[in-house]
Motif scaffolding. Sequence first.
Motif, PDB file in Angstrom:
ATOM      1  N   UNK A 268       1.187  -1.213  -0.312  1.00 52.74           N
ATOM      2  CA  UNK A 268       0.297   0.145   0.077  1.00 52.74           C
ATOM      3  C   UNK A 268       0.897   1.674  -0.062  1.00 52.74           C
ATOM      4  N   UNK A 269       0.297   2.061  -0.696  1.00 51.54           N
ATOM      5  CA  UNK A 269       0.443   3.828  -0.879  1.00 51.54           C
ATOM      6  C   UNK A 269      -0.413   4.642   0.538  1.00 51.54           C
ATOM      7  N   UNK A 270       0.340   5.405   1.311  1.00 53.18           N
ATOM      8  CA  UNK A 270      -0.235   5.969   2.639  1.00 53.18           C
ATOM      9  C   UNK A 270       0.230   7.085   1.993  1.00 53.18           C
ATOM     10  N   UNK A 271      -1.086   8.687   2.372  1.00 49.44           N
ATOM     11  CA  UNK A 271      -1.284   9.616   1.945  1.00 49.44           C
ATOM     12  C   UNK A 271      -0.639  10.499   3.174  1.00 49.44           C
ATOM     13  N   UNK A 272       0.219  11.273   3.131  1.00 43.57           N
ATOM     14  CA  UNK A 272      -0.049  11.843   4.784  1.00 43.57           C
ATOM     15  C   UNK A 272      -0.605  12.621   4.226  1.00 43.57           C
TER      16      UNK A 272
END
Length: 456
Positions: free
Chosen positions: A203-207
């Motif tokens: 996954x990628x987690x947006x800040x």
Amino acid sequence: MDTRLQDTTHRRLRDLALERQRTGRVPGLAAAVVRHGEPLWTDGIGTVDVASPRVPGPDDQFLIASNTKSFTAVLVMALRDEGRLDLDDTLDQHLPGVTQRATVRQALSHATGLAREPLGDIWETLEQPDAATLMSDFNAIERVGRPHDHWHYSNIVYAVLGQLVERLDGRPWEESLRARILEPLGMTRTTVGFDGGPRATGYHLSPFHDVPRVEPVLDLRAMGPCGALASTVTDLARWSGFVADPDPAVLSADTLEEMCQPQLLVDPEGWSGAMGLGFFLMRSTSSTSSTTSRTWVGHTGGMPGQVSGVFTHRESGTGGIVLMNSTSSPDPAALAIALGEHVLDHDPAPQEPWRPGTSVAPELEPLLGRWFSEGSGYTFTVREGRLEARADAAPADRAPSVFERLDDSTFRTVSGRERGEQLRVTRDADGTVVKMNWATYLVTRAPLGFGESLEG
């Protein structure tokens, strides 16, 4: 082997992992501490897939990315041991059409001065080169520094090392890897890409929000030898055990030790990290003693949605393993080492009781006791039948020099101070030992200055 840890150790290890998972906003994390390849503690936090929450387990595959480089390095060193290459050979000697003259040693230690990636913005397009394009790109990439001037990480150089393995071993890199390392070590779920079994989604987690986005799974094609492997905590425990105590069917202990010698500093300011031949060498200070520091051998890895760290303290056989399923995970080396350090500091392996020896070889008896060289004192002893020497000024935790008998008057230093050098014993006419020479330096019963005669 005692694999029990105190309950307080289990709790603290989970707390360390949980703190990183929470502050790093990692959807799922699998971690372990192992000893000589046997798990002491494993745990999973979060989920392998947010769509169907399941806690990560020791048999879930994660992409281990650049940890692959250490496997490729072992293949290269095995071929060196078989006489197929020399570390100071240049790559163009073995790879037709290659014009780059970097040596194999420079390639293994990221000391070539060559650019990091193939031509083009492959981490924007996510299109990886095939073998023909890889080799063409390799000839055309920029030299960004002089060899050995400074450490400069290069993925393309390791991909080319995979081509070197293929050419010298006469089969695809993946086949060499499976036959030479994975099968002998029983690493059944370490594969090029995912094997179709239980695995973690990356996954990628947006800040700016907390909703994960699934990252793509790449086909690295010819870049595979630098980062294509997927593995599990269970398999990586076996890998850590190998790094601590290598199976000679895979690689000799002397060669693994050679791979763990610093080639150049990764951190020239703090001197906390160096590069060996395919392994990072990270220094860590004990939390319980500011004078105790340890070297951890291993690698990190990062692919879209997958970050990993596997580090081993070879002397104790202790390994820390961390697998995380977020692109922006916290430092995997720091966490893997912190887990291992906690066990070494607070719950180390039980010590073996001291046991008396059975005999002292007659030729060793005249060598025992106090000696002096270069104005400093040494004590020569026999332990478990071996001749050893310890300097008065040596720290208590430093291993002594150990000698191996070559003949009646000559010994070889096989470990510790002056490893490799000879110790020569001189006797008078009646057989009394009058002096020794260690690495040519005079060793006498009385403290003498340079040039001072034995007769006084």
